[in-house]
Design a protein around this motif. Structure first.
Motif, PDB file in Angstrom:
ATOM      1  N   ILE A 686       0.777  -1.101   0.065  1.00 62.08           N
ATOM      2  CA  ILE A 686       0.067   0.049   0.197  1.00 62.08           C
ATOM      3  C   ILE A 686       0.877   1.328   0.077  1.00 62.08           C
ATOM      4  O   ILE A 686       2.161   1.331   0.332  1.00 62.08           O
ATOM      5  CB  ILE A 686      -0.960  -0.122   1.116  1.00 62.08           C
ATOM      6  CG1 ILE A 686      -0.152  -0.016   2.623  1.00 62.08           C
ATOM      7  CG2 ILE A 686      -1.987  -1.002   1.258  1.00 62.08           C
ATOM      8  CD1 ILE A 686      -0.923   0.189   3.723  1.00 62.08           C
ATOM      9  N   CYS A 687       0.286   2.306  -0.459  1.00 60.61           N
ATOM     10  CA  CYS A 687       0.720   3.483  -0.085  1.00 60.61           C
ATOM     11  C   CYS A 687      -0.136   4.630   0.138  1.00 60.61           C
ATOM     12  O   CYS A 687      -1.318   4.585  -0.162  1.00 60.61           O
ATOM     13  CB  CYS A 687       1.600   4.018  -1.207  1.00 60.61           C
ATOM     14  SG  CYS A 687       0.538   4.519  -2.742  1.00 60.61           S
ATOM     15  N   ASP A 688       0.152   5.531   0.835  1.00 59.80           N
ATOM     16  CA  ASP A 688      -0.430   6.586   1.525  1.00 59.80           C
ATOM     17  C   ASP A 688       0.263   8.063   1.094  1.00 59.80           C
ATOM     18  O   ASP A 688       1.091   8.273   2.024  1.00 59.80           O
ATOM     19  CB  ASP A 688      -1.091   6.382   3.091  1.00 59.80           C
ATOM     20  CG  ASP A 688      -2.013   7.245   3.607  1.00 59.80           C
ATOM     21  OD1 ASP A 688      -2.449   8.285   2.801  1.00 59.80           O
ATOM     22  OD2 ASP A 688      -1.941   7.518   4.763  1.00 59.80           O
ATOM     23  N   LEU A 689      -0.509   8.840   0.297  1.00 62.13           N
ATOM     24  CA  LEU A 689       0.595  10.013  -0.199  1.00 62.13           C
ATOM     25  C   LEU A 689      -0.526  11.187   0.265  1.00 62.13           C
ATOM     26  O   LEU A 689      -1.572  11.074   0.015  1.00 62.13           O
ATOM     27  CB  LEU A 689       0.686  10.038  -1.544  1.00 62.13           C
ATOM     28  CG  LEU A 689       1.390   8.988  -2.121  1.00 62.13           C
ATOM     29  CD1 LEU A 689       1.739   8.861  -3.473  1.00 62.13           C
ATOM     30  CD2 LEU A 689       3.056   8.710  -1.405  1.00 62.13           C
ATOM     31  N   ASP A 690       0.175  12.225   0.644  1.00 57.80           N
ATOM     32  CA  ASP A 690      -0.363  13.611   0.734  1.00 57.80           C
ATOM     33  C   ASP A 690      -0.512  14.465  -0.421  1.00 57.80           C
ATOM     34  O   ASP A 690       0.781  14.985  -0.703  1.00 57.80           O
ATOM     35  CB  ASP A 690       0.359  14.443   1.954  1.00 57.80           C
ATOM     36  CG  ASP A 690      -0.307  15.670   2.356  1.00 57.80           C
ATOM     37  OD1 ASP A 690      -1.123  16.066   1.558  1.00 57.80           O
ATOM     38  OD2 ASP A 690      -0.038  15.996   3.408  1.00 57.80           O
ATOM     39  N   VAL A 691      -1.294  14.344  -1.129  1.00 57.37           N
ATOM     40  CA  VAL A 691      -1.553  15.057  -2.272  1.00 57.37           C
ATOM     41  C   VAL A 691      -1.258  16.671  -2.291  1.00 57.37           C
ATOM     42  O   VAL A 691      -0.528  17.308  -2.953  1.00 57.37           O
ATOM     43  CB  VAL A 691      -2.889  14.742  -3.202  1.00 57.37           C
ATOM     44  CG1 VAL A 691      -2.740  15.504  -4.534  1.00 57.37           C
ATOM     45  CG2 VAL A 691      -2.945  13.259  -3.349  1.00 57.37           C
TER      46      VAL A 691
END
Length: 801
Positions: A686-691
């Motif tokens: 998974i990845c969790d990115l702050d756009v």
């Protein structure tokens, strides 16, 4: 709503044909769904007199009647038993086609000639069922068509009303609209009250315990009534609009409801314990049997009418079996009240009881009609049932409901409608439907809204009233003038769209999940108790506990979706969601809303097939996806840190990504314990990115680099470094070496094992050199490559192999 032309004509004079009236009503917003002409085709059903009635010689249940038609005497065989010599009846002559396509012919019945048929109410379509034939009132002209003689030749209109027009759920309400169309005067029924000497207030009382749910409740006492059948005119009037006659008292309440639009209810006064009325909320778990014989389980949200002991009616919906008017009833307590619409709607819907009464109350009745409808019904009951009205009305009205006042501008009205109207035209139009107008200045006036129009709340509602009454067809057809302007999409939306497109091009499928989740999902995700993401925006009226807070991270929704897909054996997943998350801000009404991107990879790297490898996705697949997104936004100076502080990643198989000192997000393999909590058996990345952070550090527009016409030269170098040295450190040092003709450097091998000392590892880099204006010499390349290696020796003490 059903209404007949003859009934309308009692309250308004108009000279419109049935077709014209239907068209005008529809154009005024009261759509006519159906129009039926009553009595058409039945002109051959005439008034006749029974000159002689004798038993059939060959049948016990038949009679042979000699019938006078005005021109002749004919013989008719009849199967009913409620007739006698001298009665006036409805005779269907041979050739008549009755409703249901039943044709009357001359025939023989048990050897006796029958020249027609003596008709009942049901056979003429005047009732669904009836016992015996119609016995007509005395004094009718023999030989005249029965429908004409009885005044039954009529036109029935069935209106499809919208829920915002409760004022038209009555004959008077529709007549008010017709009066406005025909520029005529509305004639309301005249009520003359004849009261006795007994004060009603000394015999009964009304107590309202919840005035918000029942703002007004009035009652009249009628003593010494005789319960019996209703007169023919009342029966016919109710049946013409589809209602069944019950008895004279109940029929009056239904008649007044259809006439004035206000529901009423009659109680057997002797069955009311303590002979008083209490209006209150029901208690949870109360059981009550309604008039249809069904026991209802009540809740505290229901409003009930009680006597001194317990419930006797479900307010605004249906009366109770324990206070029903019966043939032996002698004294009547007549109710007229106003109830809160939402309360009636909630109870009616929950219990599945959609009555005529509830239909009107839940849309909004007229609180000012309470005493008018009460006096009208009480007068009719006293007239038809022989009762005596007690003196006075018990009317409990704690807080009067004020009429709304709405300012209206003449210039705004003309501007919106595109019509040139005068103040007199607008005020006359509004006053024709019962609204009050008071001039304020040359352009503005104040409109007083009667309580029977709950739909009129703003000035635009009044302008709509003017439009429909003046006539929509009079509004000129004009093309709107407008200025075309082109606005660029906000940059953050355009960049988010680019990220979305890039994810799709990488083979991911986009998810759109609800923004509402359960707070229990944060426990499954393994967030610490002090994690800021546990601070959520709570929903005031959630559909369920599973959707009670607005999510502060996309991961729980992403993992639940992946779990559902895996349960259906969709094992090769590439999913992403790019949506906002919400974080409350102390002291602010609105939360902070930020855009994030979460993605998941699971299963095979390539689709299944004979030419594809059977290798699963790993950390470097999701890392490559993140690198592709960063390249899309031209983000440089990227570094990867193994310390990220997230509990939902597998230790040692995850990292955070930075651009300078700005954290852009995290990525890695899902922790096995978290995967088990979400019922994910397969390895998931998974990845969790702050756009929002990615947009802040994005680079500019990529600049074109000319292509060299000269060949490149590659040099490979392998060296030993300490185990703790990362590839990122290697490239950071190489970036500091400014070499004009260095095109790229890649790490193509890392080796640990035989021949490499303990605590060391072997790394190999490949450098590509190329000039734009010449072919590089071997000597120059050696010099350039030597500078790279010397920088590494100086900073990291590498050993060239």
């Amino acid at each position: 709503m059903k209404v007949t032309r003859n009934w309308l004509a009692e309250y308004v004079d108009f000279d419109l044909s049935a077709e014209q009236l239907s068209h005008r009503l529809t154009m005024a917003g009261l759509e006519v769904d159906a129009m039926e002409q009553l009595g058409v085709g039945l002109e051959s059903v005439i008034v006749a007199r029974l000159a002689d009635v004798q038993p059939h010689p060959d049948a016990d249940r038949l009679t042979v009647c000699q019938v006078e038609t005005g021109n002749e005497s004919v013989q008719v065989v009849c199967g009913a038993s409620n007739h006698k010599t001298g009665d006036l009846v409805a005779l269907a002559q041979p050739g008549t086609v009755l409703p249901g396509d039943f044709k009357i012919k001359k025939s023989k019945i048990r050897g006796q000639v029958s020249n027609g048929m003596l008709c009942s109410h049901s056979e003429l379509g005047l009732a669904k069922e009836s016992e015996g034939i119609m016995i007509l009132p005395a004094g009718l002209e023999i030989g005249k068509p029965a429908f004409d003689a009885l005044g039954l030749s009529d036109i029935l209109f069935e209106l499809g009303l919208t829920p915002n027009r409760p004022d038209c759920l009555s004959v008077v309400g529709v007549a008010r609209e017709v009066a406005a169309m025909a520029d005529s005067e509305l004639k309301l029924p005249v009520v003359t009250i004849a009261e006795g000497t007994t004060e009603a207030a000394t015999r009964t009382s009304v107590t309202i315990k919840d005035a918000d749910l029942c703002p007004r409740y009035a009652a009249r006492l009628i003593e010494n009534v005789n319960i019996g059948p209703s007169p023919d005119w009342l029966v016919r009037r109710l049946e013409s609009v589809g209602m069944r006659s019950i008895n004279n008292v109940v029929d009056v309440t239904n008649y007044v409801m259809m006439e004035l639009g206000h529901p009423l209810h009659a109680f057997d006064f002797d069955l009311l314990r303590e002979q008083r009325i209490v209006v209150r909320r029901a208690a949870d778990g109360d059981r009550f049997t309604t008039l249809d014989g069904q026991e209802r389980l009540l809740q505290a949200t229901d409003l009930v009418i009680c006597d001194g002991v317990g419930p006797v009616a479900l307010a605004g919906v249906m009366g109770g079996e324990n206070s029903e008017v019966q043939p032996t009833t002698r004294h009547i307590l007549l109710e007229s009240a106003y109830f809160n619409p939402s309360t009636i709607r909630r109870t009616s819907k929950r219990l599945g009881l959609h009555t005529e009464s509830a239909h009107r109350f839940e849309r909004g009745a007229d609180v000012d009609m309470v005493p008018i409808a009460l006096d009208r019904a009480a007068t009719l009951i006293a007239e038809l049932a022989g009762g005596l009205l007690a003196k006075g009305v018990v009317d409990t009205y704690p807080v009067a409901i004020e009429k709304r006042r709405i300012p209206l501008s003449l210039s705004r009205t003309c501007q919106i409608l595109g019509l040139e109207l005068s103040t007199a035209q607008v005020t006359t139009t509004l006053e024709s439907i019962g609204l009050g107008c008071r001039s304020v200045d040359n352009d503005c006036f104040e409109v007083t809204i009667p309580n029977f129009r709950p739909d009129l709340e703003r000035d635009i509602d009044l302008i709509e009233e003017v439009a429909r009454l003046v006539g929509y067809e009079k509004i000129p057809v004009t093309m709107p003038s407008s200025v075309f302007s082109c606005q660029r999409q906000p940059s953050h939306l355009a960049l988010a769209a680019r990220l979305r497109d890039r994810m799709v091009s990488l083979g991911f499928a986009e998810l759109v999940n609800y923004s509402f989740i359960s707070p229990a999902l944060y426990d499954k995700l393994g967030l610490d108790d002090t994690d800021f993401r546990r601070q959520n925006v709570q929903l005031l009226n959630p559909l369920s506990e599973e959707q009670s807070v607005m999510r502060s991270t996309l991961l729980p929704s992403l993992l639940e979706t992946a779990s559902r897909n895996l349960a259906y054996r969709s094992e090769n997943l590439a999913l992403f969601e790019l949506r906002p998350v919400f974080q409350p801000i102390q002291g602010n009404e609105l939360p902070r809303e930020s855009l994030r991107l979460a993605a998941l990879l699971c299963g095979r790297r390539e689709p299944e097939g004979w030419a594809q490898q059977n290798s699963p996705v790993d950390f470097y697949d999701v890392k490559g996806c993140v690198e592709s997104l960063l390249a899309e936004l031209c983000i440089t100076s990227i570094r990867w840190e193994s310390n990220h502080g997230e509990n939902f990643y597998h230790p040692g198989k995850s990292c955070a990504v930075y651009s300078g000192d700005c954290c852009l997000g995290s990525l890695g393999e899902l922790h096995p314990q978290v995967a088990r909590r979400f019922d994910i058996a397969n390895k998931a990345l998974i990845c969790d990115l702050d756009v929002e952070a990615m947009l802040r550090v994005r680079g500019g527009v990529p600049r074109f680099q000319p292509l060299s016409r000269f060949p490149d030269v590659q040099r490979d170098s392998a060296f030993l470094v300490d185990e703790a040295v990362s590839a990122q450190q290697i490239f950071a040092i190489l970036d500091k070496v400014r070499l004009k003709d260095l095109e790229e450097v890649v790490l193509f091998d890392v080796y640990r094992g035989e021949g490499v000392p303990a605590g060391k590892k072997s790394m190999a880099i490949r450098a590509r050199y190329r000039a734009l204006d010449r072919t590089l010499t071997d000597e120059l390349i050696q010099n350039l490559h030597g500078k790279l290696l010397k920088a590494l020796e100086r900073e990291l003490a590498i050993e060239i192999r």
